[in-house]
Design a protein around this motif. Structure first.
Motif, short mmCIF file in Angstrom:
data_model
loop_
_atom_site.label_atom_id
_atom_site.label_comp_id
_atom_site.label_asym_id
_atom_site.label_seq_id
_atom_site.Cartn_x
_atom_site.Cartn_y
_atom_site.Cartn_z
N PHE A 41 -32.85 -43.42 20.16
CA PHE A 41 -31.88 -43.35 19.12
C PHE A 41 -30.42 -43.31 19.60
O PHE A 41 -29.43 -44.15 19.18
CB PHE A 41 -31.94 -42.18 18.23
N SER A 42 -30.41 -42.64 20.83
CA SER A 42 -28.86 -42.53 21.40
C SER A 42 -28.68 -44.09 22.01
O SER A 42 -27.53 -44.34 22.26
CB SER A 42 -29.01 -41.35 22.43
N LEU A 43 -29.63 -44.82 22.23
CA LEU A 43 -29.24 -45.99 22.68
C LEU A 43 -28.52 -46.84 21.86
O LEU A 43 -27.94 -47.93 21.96
CB LEU A 43 -30.63 -46.81 23.18
N LEU A 44 -28.42 -46.47 20.48
CA LEU A 44 -27.88 -47.18 19.26
C LEU A 44 -26.35 -46.77 19.34
O LEU A 44 -25.50 -47.26 18.47
CB LEU A 44 -28.37 -46.98 17.82
N THR A 45 -25.88 -45.95 20.16
CA THR A 45 -24.78 -45.26 20.10
C THR A 45 -23.65 -46.26 20.85
O THR A 45 -23.73 -46.92 21.90
CB THR A 45 -24.55 -44.08 20.98
N LYS A 46 -22.67 -46.69 19.99
CA LYS A 46 -21.42 -47.58 20.65
C LYS A 46 -20.29 -46.84 21.04
O LYS A 46 -20.48 -45.79 20.92
CB LYS A 46 -20.72 -48.56 19.43
N ARG A 60 -20.70 -41.38 25.84
CA ARG A 60 -22.10 -41.90 26.02
C ARG A 60 -23.10 -41.56 27.43
O ARG A 60 -24.07 -41.55 27.21
CB ARG A 60 -22.07 -43.54 25.90
N ARG A 110 -23.67 -47.21 12.29
CA ARG A 110 -24.74 -47.00 12.96
C ARG A 110 -24.77 -45.95 14.18
O ARG A 110 -25.70 -44.88 14.39
CB ARG A 110 -25.20 -48.20 13.84
N THR A 111 -23.73 -45.47 15.07
CA THR A 111 -23.41 -44.55 15.77
C THR A 111 -23.53 -43.05 15.17
O THR A 111 -24.18 -42.28 15.50
CB THR A 111 -22.01 -44.82 16.36
N ALA A 124 -27.26 -42.48 14.05
CA ALA A 124 -28.04 -42.50 15.25
C ALA A 124 -27.78 -40.90 15.71
O ALA A 124 -28.71 -40.30 15.95
CB ALA A 124 -27.87 -43.50 16.46
#
Length: 556
Positions: free
Chosen positions: A504-509, A348, A281-282, A285
């Motif tokens: 989309f950056s909010l999906l970054t782990k 992040r 996912r990261t 994204a």
């Protein structure tokens, strides 16, 4: 002598002289690629007049570089795995040199377009292989700083490109010097790449390597992506968006890319682009983030100088100088973010601050009009420059921290690919917005002649029409106002793109940057040289490093 190469928190990474020389060469090549990509923008009207080209051909002289660069990047990554990074990079420099000579000698637009396309092939190879080399030679925790070197040289080329292009266009020197100036840098690259880029790699018989090449995938990828990008560049300029000339290749390109994805995931044994890299996912994204960053960057690089020329009446040289407040902030901010990320081991924070600042900066560009003072546009342009500079290294670090190390080279290449793809699409998006807005404005002013409406199909050609009008005339002042209003909508759209990037950056782990360092093609060092990095255990969970192994390299 065999040495285990590792990296983790607390280790000291000590680059040797060879690594520093390699990055000096890579920085030089990135500078000249950026210089060439941007210097032509302010010179296209003059080149068009000298070669008897149409507005469409002039537009293609700029976009053909981007299209060729985008299409060829994964192919250079593949060739570097087979033939080695040194040979692939040297080939890219050869292509860039050949394209520069062809364009510099051109006496007709078809020859110019051939030269620009060949340059794009070489430029794409230089961009992609720079990313791969950073991943090959630098531990992840340190990559932010070293990537910032690349960003800095690229930003320097981007800043000086329009200035140099405008200088050659206005002075007694020919616009051909835009291409001749590349040759000394290319010559140094052709000599220095074989000298310094001595890398170890696993010895595999050439026949065995060639047998594994995904030929069908390569053909599908190149044909489909080209079919997708070309109508994006001519839509609304050469042909209407509703024309079959635009719709048919666009639809075929989308269908071909879908077919390519199916083939790569279900048929290819050694895929050109393994679909598995998108499963994280990261990674996915931030590939989208790279794409959106490219959309914004190139819209700004392409349309901001045209604002200064078309709305404020500046000369090409002054227009090139006027982008300094924005472009000069990108490099130092990028370096700062890389250093902070290396010290903190996190990235992040940069993503979640870079996108909002970019959105704010692009939003306030809406205030630019035909009467904006120098002090006002200087300060307005600082904000988006800061935001875009923060994003340059952070999206790269996010992808590499989450990427499966088995596919690191192609994963890294795709960050550059999506950024360049975004650049090509960004120019097209800006063109569509500008054309629709300027046509709407013209319809509200019946006093404007049909000639001006014809020029409204292209932002660059309309600049030349504005400059042909008497200074201070009512028609010129009116069109300058309309030009600025149309571009203000472009900035508003780009603000929306930045907001989408934030989403989309909010999906970054959060992945640690303190990871085991592995490299398929690392440095060859002498046995007497010190070990650069000490060993510690990778702190990532086992599920994140199932494919990651510490490379044991033989150094000769």
């Amino acid at each position: 002598m065999t040495i285990d190469v590792h990296d983790n928190s607390g280790d000291v990474f000590r680059p040797n002289w060879q690594l520093k020389c390699i990055f000096a060469v890579v920085g030089l090549l990135n500078f000249v690629a950026a210089l060439d990509a941007t210097s032509i923008s302010v010179s296209l009207p003059t080149i068009s007049n000298d070669l008897g080209g149409t507005a469409t051909e002039a537009f293609w002289a700029g976009t053909s570089f981007l299209v060729a660069s985008c299409v060829c990047q994964p192919l250079f990554s593949l060739s570097s795995d087979i033939f080695g990074r040194k040979f692939a990079l040297w080939t890219a420099v050869v292509a860039f040199t050949a394209g520069s000579i062809t364009a510099g000698l051109s006496h007709a637009f078809p020859q110019m377009l051939v030269g620009r396309s060949i340059q794009g092939v070489g430029g794409g190879g230089i961009i992609a292989l720079t990313e791969v080399l950073i991943a090959d030679l630098i531990p992840l925790k340190e990559r932010g700083k070293w990537f910032s070197i690349r960003s800095g040289t690229w930003a320097l080329g981007t800043v000086t490109g329009p200035l140099i292009g405008g200088g050659f266009t206005q002075s007694s020197a020919s616009w051909r010097w835009i291409f001749w100036i590349n040759l000394p840098f290319c010559g140094l690259g052709l000599v220095l790449v074989p000298i310094f880029l001595r890398l170890k790699r696993e010895s595999v018989p050439l026949r065995e390597s060639l047998a594994k090449v995904d030929y069908v995938g390569c053909a599908l990828f190149v044909a489909s992506l080209t079919s997708f990008l070309i109508p994006l560049t001519w839509g609304g300029i050469m042909y209407e968006w509703s024309s079959w000339h635009t719709l048919v290749p666009l639809i075929l390109g989308v269908a071909g890319l879908a077919g390519f994805a199916i083939y790569e995931s279900m048929v290819a044994s050694q895929p050109l682009v393994p679909i598995v890299i998108f499963n994280n996912r990261t990674v996915s994204a931030n590939y989208i983030g790279c794409f959106l960053h490219g959309v914004i960057m190139w819209s700004v690089v392409y349309y901001l100088p045209l604002y200064y020329e078309g709305a404020l009446g500046y000369s090409p040289v002054i227009a090139g100088v006027s982008v300094f407040p924005e472009s000069l902030t990108v490099a130092p901010i990028s370096v700062t973010v890389g250093i902070i990320s290396a010290k903190t081991g996190s990235y992040r924070w940069a993503l979640w601050s870079g996108w909002p600042i970019s959105a704010l900066g692009l939003g306030i560009l809406y205030l630019l009009d035909a009467h904006t003072s120098i002090a006002k546009w200087v300060f307005l342009n600082l904000v988006p420059g800061i935001g875009l500079g923060i994003l340059y290294p952070s999206v790269m670090l996010a992808v590499q921290a989450a990427a499966n190390t088995k596919y690191l080279s192609i994963s890294v290449t795709m960050t550059a690919f999506f950024r360049v793809l975004g650049q090509a699409v960004g120019v097209a998006i800006g063109g569509v917005v500008f054309q629709n807005r300027i046509k709407s404005e013209f319809q509200d002013h019946v006093e404007l002649g049909k000639t001006a409406q014809d020029f409204a199909q292209d932002a660059s050609s309309l600049v030349q029409y504005i400059k042909s009008l008497p200074v201070g005339s009512d028609e010129r002042r009116l069109i300058e106002d309309l030009y600025a209003k149309a571009l203000s909508v472009v900035w508003a759209v780009m603000c929306g793109v930045a907001v989408l990037g934030l989403v989309f950056s909010l999906l970054t782990k959060a992945y640690t940057l303190n990871q085991t360092f592995s490299s398929k093609q690392g440095l060859e060092v002498q046995a007497s040289e010190p070990v650069d990095v000490e060993a510690k255990t990778d702190s990532r969970p086992e599920s994140q490093i199932s494919e990651a192994t510490t490379v044991v390299g033989t150094f000769r």
